[in-house]
Design a protein around this motif. Sequence first.
Motif, PDB file in Angstrom:
ATOM      1  N   GLU A  84      -3.166 -32.808 -50.285  1.00 33.08           N
ATOM      2  CA  GLU A  84      -4.056 -31.640 -49.893  1.00 33.08           C
ATOM      3  C   GLU A  84      -3.218 -30.486 -49.500  1.00 33.08           C
ATOM      4  N   SER A  88      -3.441 -38.801 -48.970  1.00 31.75           N
ATOM      5  CA  SER A  88      -4.525 -37.743 -49.331  1.00 31.75           C
ATOM      6  C   SER A  88      -4.141 -36.293 -48.749  1.00 31.75           C
ATOM      7  N   SER A  89      -3.781 -36.326 -47.177  1.00 36.00           N
ATOM      8  CA  SER A  89      -3.429 -35.210 -46.286  1.00 36.00           C
ATOM      9  C   SER A  89      -2.284 -34.365 -47.069  1.00 36.00           C
ATOM     10  N   ASP A  97      -1.375 -29.115 -52.477  1.00 39.89           N
ATOM     11  CA  ASP A  97      -2.236 -28.219 -53.389  1.00 39.89           C
ATOM     12  C   ASP A  97      -2.421 -26.999 -52.755  1.00 39.89           C
ATOM     13  N   TRP A  98      -2.630 -26.976 -51.338  1.00 41.65           N
ATOM     14  CA  TRP A  98      -2.912 -25.671 -50.935  1.00 41.65           C
ATOM     15  C   TRP A  98      -1.434 -24.733 -51.133  1.00 41.65           C
TER      16      TRP A  98
END
Length: 74
Positions: free
Chosen positions: A62, A58-59, A65-66
Amino acid sequence: MYRVWTTKHVSGFCGTNKMMAYWKPGWTAMCPSCGTEIESPRHITRCKDEGRRAMLRSSVQELVDWMYESTDDE
């Protein structure tokens, strides 16, 4: 923030239980997820516990995505 994380991770000064046990007597250095190994910077990204692995995925997602959102490809 990625640079900060990388620097702390590579230097070993991230918030692992191994580091906490160094600074706080009586603190356990064991991984709270698997309970079988000392929670070191290396172990954080290699722990076999499925919950820990899901959190890492998940990290990473993220971060990906960023990176896509903050990159101007034009």
